[in-house]
Design an enzyme around this catalytic site. Sequence first.
Site, PDB file in Angstrom:
ATOM      1  N   PRO A  90       0.826  -1.216   0.000  1.00  0.00           N
ATOM      2  CA  PRO A  90       0.000   0.000   0.000  1.00  0.00           C
ATOM      3  C   PRO A  90       0.861   1.268   0.000  1.00  0.00           C
ATOM      4  O   PRO A  90       0.378   2.333  -0.369  1.00  0.00           O
ATOM      5  CB  PRO A  90      -0.805  -0.090   1.304  1.00  0.00           C
ATOM      6  CG  PRO A  90      -0.670  -1.499   1.774  1.00  0.00           C
ATOM      7  CD  PRO A  90       0.601  -2.042   1.190  1.00  0.00           C
ATOM      8  N   GLU A 117       0.553  -7.368   8.810  1.00  0.00           N
ATOM      9  CA  GLU A 117       0.680  -5.902   8.746  1.00  0.00           C
ATOM     10  C   GLU A 117       1.737  -5.457   7.736  1.00  0.00           C
ATOM     11  O   GLU A 117       1.762  -4.298   7.330  1.00  0.00           O
ATOM     12  CB  GLU A 117       1.018  -5.326  10.128  1.00  0.00           C
ATOM     13  CG  GLU A 117      -0.156  -5.353  11.095  1.00  0.00           C
ATOM     14  CD  GLU A 117      -1.441  -4.788  10.487  1.00  0.00           C
ATOM     15  OE1 GLU A 117      -1.431  -3.618  10.068  1.00  0.00           O
ATOM     16  OE2 GLU A 117      -2.447  -5.531  10.420  1.00  0.00           O
ATOM     17  N   ARG A 155       0.017  -9.475 -21.107  1.00  0.00           N
ATOM     18  CA  ARG A 155      -0.742  -9.005 -22.273  1.00  0.00           C
ATOM     19  C   ARG A 155       0.091  -8.177 -23.231  1.00  0.00           C
ATOM     20  O   ARG A 155      -0.269  -8.017 -24.393  1.00  0.00           O
ATOM     21  CB  ARG A 155      -1.935  -8.149 -21.818  1.00  0.00           C
ATOM     22  CG  ARG A 155      -2.916  -8.874 -20.928  1.00  0.00           C
ATOM     23  CD  ARG A 155      -3.929  -7.900 -20.369  1.00  0.00           C
ATOM     24  NE  ARG A 155      -4.582  -7.160 -21.440  1.00  0.00           N
ATOM     25  CZ  ARG A 155      -5.542  -7.661 -22.221  1.00  0.00           C
ATOM     26  NH1 ARG A 155      -5.962  -8.878 -22.008  1.00  0.00           N
ATOM     27  NH2 ARG A 155      -6.071  -6.939 -23.177  1.00  0.00           N
ATOM     28  N   ASP A 170      -4.074  -0.915 -29.088  1.00  0.00           N
ATOM     29  CA  ASP A 170      -3.436   0.341 -29.466  1.00  0.00           C
ATOM     30  C   ASP A 170      -4.393   1.514 -29.408  1.00  0.00           C
ATOM     31  O   ASP A 170      -4.070   2.555 -28.859  1.00  0.00           O
ATOM     32  CB  ASP A 170      -2.858   0.239 -30.887  1.00  0.00           C
ATOM     33  CG  ASP A 170      -1.528  -0.483 -30.874  1.00  0.00           C
ATOM     34  OD1 ASP A 170      -1.099  -0.933 -31.938  1.00  0.00           O
ATOM     35  OD2 ASP A 170      -0.951  -0.603 -29.789  1.00  0.00           O
TER      36      ASP A 170
END
Length: 256
Positions: A90, A117, A155, A170
Site C-alpha cells: 500500500p 501488517e 498481455r 493500441d
Amino acid sequence: MRFDVITLFPEMVDAAARFGVTGKAIEKGIVHLSIWNPRDFTLDRHGTVDDRPYGGGPGMVMKYQPLCDAVAAAKQSGASDRAKVVYLSPQGRPLTQSLLAEAALGAPLVLVAGRYEGLDQRFIDKVCDEQWSLGDYVISGGELAALIVIDAITRLLPGVLGDEDSAKQDSHSDGILDYPHFTRPEIVEGSTVPEVLLSGDHAAIARWRAKQALGRTWKNRPDLLENRQLSAQQRRLLEEFKLEDDVKGCGNEQYY
Ligand code: 9D3
C-alpha cells in the site's frame, strides 16, 4: 518474461495464473512463473514466518530471514541477480499502464506478496528495489496485486495476444475509455442496438464509437482529459455527445 512470486499462499497465485491469457502464455513458454513460499525457508521446527512488531501494536510482521532466503533461492534458480525485486505494498507507487509497459521490456521480476501488517522494514530496504501499489484502497495481501502485475505485463508481450486484440489495444491504451459493445440479438427485453451499428456504414460507425469513447471519458474519467489536447474533430464529437446527453437527461429521447 520470467516472474518469481514470493508468497505464503502459493496455490492461490498458481491457480489464478493458469486461467486465460496468462495460462496460455505459460503453456506457450512466453511466460515462466515460479512460486516460492517463505515457510519453506524457515529454520525453526514450527516454520515461523511472522512475529510481533517491536514497539507493540496490532498484528504481526513477516520475518526478515525467510523472505530473504526465498528471494535468494528465486534468483539462484534463474531469476538472476539482475532481477528487479518488487514489493507489492500500500506504500508503493501506484501502478499505471506506462509503468507496466516499461517493466515488460526490462529485467525479470521477483514479486513479493506480503500478508499480516507487512514486512520487516530491513527486508524492504536491503532486498527490494521498488514498491508498487494497486491504488488507494485496502486489500488483505499482495497476492492479488502480484497477479494483476503478471496479467497486465503478460498481455504486452509479443505473441501473447492475437493481431486483432493488439491492434484494438493500441486504439485504447491512448488514455481514452472504450466505446460500448453490442451483440445479438437485436432486441433484448425491449432494448435495441444503436441504428448506426446496423447500417454497415464503417465511417459512421467509427465516428459514433469515437464520440461514445470521448463522451464516456468526459463523464466517468474527466481526469484523463484534463492534461491532453483534443483534435478539432474530437472536440466536435465531444460537443455532440454533450448535446445528445442533455436531451437524454430531460427524458426527451423520442425527439431525436
Ligand atoms: C492497520 C494498517 N493496515 C490497514 C490499513 C495496513 C495494511 C497492511 C497490509 C493494509 C493492507 C495490507 C495488505 N495490502 C497489500 O498487501 C497490498 C495493497 C493494498 O492493500 N492496497 C493497494 N495496493 C496493494 S499492493 C499490496
